[in-house]
Motif scaffolding. Structure first.
Motif, PDB file in Angstrom:
ATOM      1  N   GLN A 149      41.972  44.741  38.214  1.00 34.22           N
ATOM      2  CA  GLN A 149      41.354  44.683  36.895  1.00 34.22           C
ATOM      3  C   GLN A 149      39.959  44.106  37.105  1.00 34.22           C
ATOM      4  O   GLN A 149      39.809  43.072  37.752  1.00 34.22           O
TER       5      GLN A 149
ATOM      6  N   ARG B  11      36.156  42.987  35.309  1.00 38.03           N
ATOM      7  CA  ARG B  11      35.431  42.662  34.075  1.00 38.03           C
ATOM      8  C   ARG B  11      34.006  42.273  34.450  1.00 38.03           C
ATOM      9  O   ARG B  11      33.807  41.401  35.298  1.00 38.03           O
TER      10      ARG B  11
ATOM     11  N   ASP C 146      29.610  42.461  32.758  1.00 42.86           N
ATOM     12  CA  ASP C 146      28.737  42.701  31.613  1.00 42.86           C
ATOM     13  C   ASP C 146      27.577  43.603  31.983  1.00 42.86           C
ATOM     14  O   ASP C 146      27.026  43.507  33.085  1.00 42.86           O
TER      15      ASP C 146
ATOM     16  N   THR D 122      30.588  44.044  27.461  1.00 38.44           N
ATOM     17  CA  THR D 122      31.575  43.778  28.502  1.00 38.44           C
ATOM     18  C   THR D 122      32.382  45.033  28.819  1.00 38.44           C
ATOM     19  O   THR D 122      32.875  45.696  27.915  1.00 38.44           O
TER      20      THR D 122
ATOM     21  N   ASP E  33      35.743  46.138  30.718  1.00 38.08           N
ATOM     22  CA  ASP E  33      37.008  45.585  31.191  1.00 38.08           C
ATOM     23  C   ASP E  33      37.896  46.782  31.526  1.00 38.08           C
ATOM     24  O   ASP E  33      38.340  47.493  30.621  1.00 38.08           O
ATOM     25  N   THR E  34      38.128  47.023  32.817  1.00 44.10           N
ATOM     26  CA  THR E  34      38.824  48.249  33.218  1.00 44.10           C
ATOM     27  C   THR E  34      39.614  48.064  34.503  1.00 44.10           C
ATOM     28  O   THR E  34      39.383  47.128  35.257  1.00 44.10           O
TER      29      THR E  34
ATOM     30  N   GLY F  57      33.860  51.947  27.127  1.00 49.57           N
ATOM     31  CA  GLY F  57      33.319  51.726  28.461  1.00 49.57           C
ATOM     32  C   GLY F  57      32.501  52.901  28.955  1.00 49.57           C
ATOM     33  O   GLY F  57      31.423  52.726  29.528  1.00 49.57           O
TER      34      GLY F  57
END
Length: 122
Positions: free
Chosen positions: A70, A72, A74, A83, A85-86, A113
């Motif tokens: 995972q 994260r 910016d 941000t 988050d993927t 995203g």
């Protein structure tokens, strides 16, 4: 769609030639990246560059190729932080300059995203 983020080596007229395999342009990105890998305590790395399909991150420890994580980080878009988050998969991990350069491919990046990356990369 699988998009390799590697450089291949082949012979052309008796000489070795490097060929870029990325299918979308990269943009320099210097920011902290939070990595959460199953079974490990989250840690931070520093991004090198990003494209629509993935991100290159320098880490203090190696990340096994194929491992899902995972991520994260910016992006600065129009003066504001956005941000991302993927989930991402490690495609390569190379020791260089006292740290590990890990190439991640995004997996199932959400619409927000994708949109943020598109705006950042233009």
């Amino acid at each position: 769609m699988d998009v390799p983020i590697i450089v291949s080596l082949f012979r052309h007229h008796g000489k070795h030639v490097l060929q870029e395999q990325r299918q979308s342009p990269r943009k320099v990105l210097r920011t902290k990246v939070l990595l959460a890998i199953d079974g490990q305590r989250p840690f931070t790395g520093k991004s090198v560059d990003v494209n629509a399909n993935g991100i290159s991150v320098n880490t203090p420890d190696p990340v096994p190729v194929g491992l899902a994580s995972q991520l994260r980080f910016d992006l600065m878009i129009d003066g504001q932080f956005t941000t991302i988050d993927t989930h991402a998969q490690a495609l390569h991990c190379i020791f260089s300059g006292g740290e590990y350069k890990v190439g991640f491919r995004f997996q199932n990046l959400d619409l927000a995203g994708v949109t943020a990356l598109a705006r950042f990369l233009r």
